[in-house]
Write an enzyme that holds these catalytic residues in place. Structure first.
Site, mmCIF file in Angstrom:
data_model
loop_
_atom_site.group_PDB
_atom_site.id
_atom_site.type_symbol
_atom_site.label_atom_id
_atom_site.label_comp_id
_atom_site.label_asym_id
_atom_site.label_seq_id
_atom_site.Cartn_x
_atom_site.Cartn_y
_atom_site.Cartn_z
ATOM 1 N N CYS A 126 9.149 -66.224 40.314
ATOM 2 C CA CYS A 126 8.721 -66.696 39.008
ATOM 3 C C CYS A 126 9.075 -68.175 38.845
ATOM 4 C CB CYS A 126 9.406 -65.849 37.938
ATOM 5 S SG CYS A 126 9.048 -66.328 36.257
ATOM 6 N N PRO A 127 8.180 -68.993 38.382
ATOM 7 C CA PRO A 127 6.853 -68.726 37.828
ATOM 8 C C PRO A 127 5.710 -68.967 38.816
ATOM 9 C CG PRO A 127 7.463 -70.942 37.242
ATOM 10 C CD PRO A 127 8.611 -70.365 38.086
#
Length: 75
Positions: free
Chosen positions: A14-15
């Site tokens: 993430c992200p």
């Protein structure tokens, strides 16, 4: 289910899976489907949230081995 393009985001955290999906979707035509493969546990939350916020349609999801897949229709 069929898709037009594949995005292999396995191993990315993430992200990055969402950022790469967003970039790929920008280059696709309306109605085309992107399949995203991801192993990041947060993708289960991040990708549906991104679709809801961006207006793209999450039309399918599931698992393939250790990865999750997400089918996103560009709107």
């Amino acid at each position: 289910m069929e898709w037009d393009e594949d995005l292999d985001a396995q191993g990315l955290l993430c992200p990055l899976p969402v950022l790469k999906a967003r970039k790929r979707l920008k280059g696709m035509q309306t109605g085309m489907v992107l399949r995203v493969l991801a192993t990041d546990p947060a993708a289960v939350i991040d990708i549906p949230h991104y679709c809801a916020e961006s207006g793209h349609a999450l039309i399918g999801a599931g698992e393939i081995g250790q990865a999750q897949y997400y089918l996103i229709r560009r709107i």
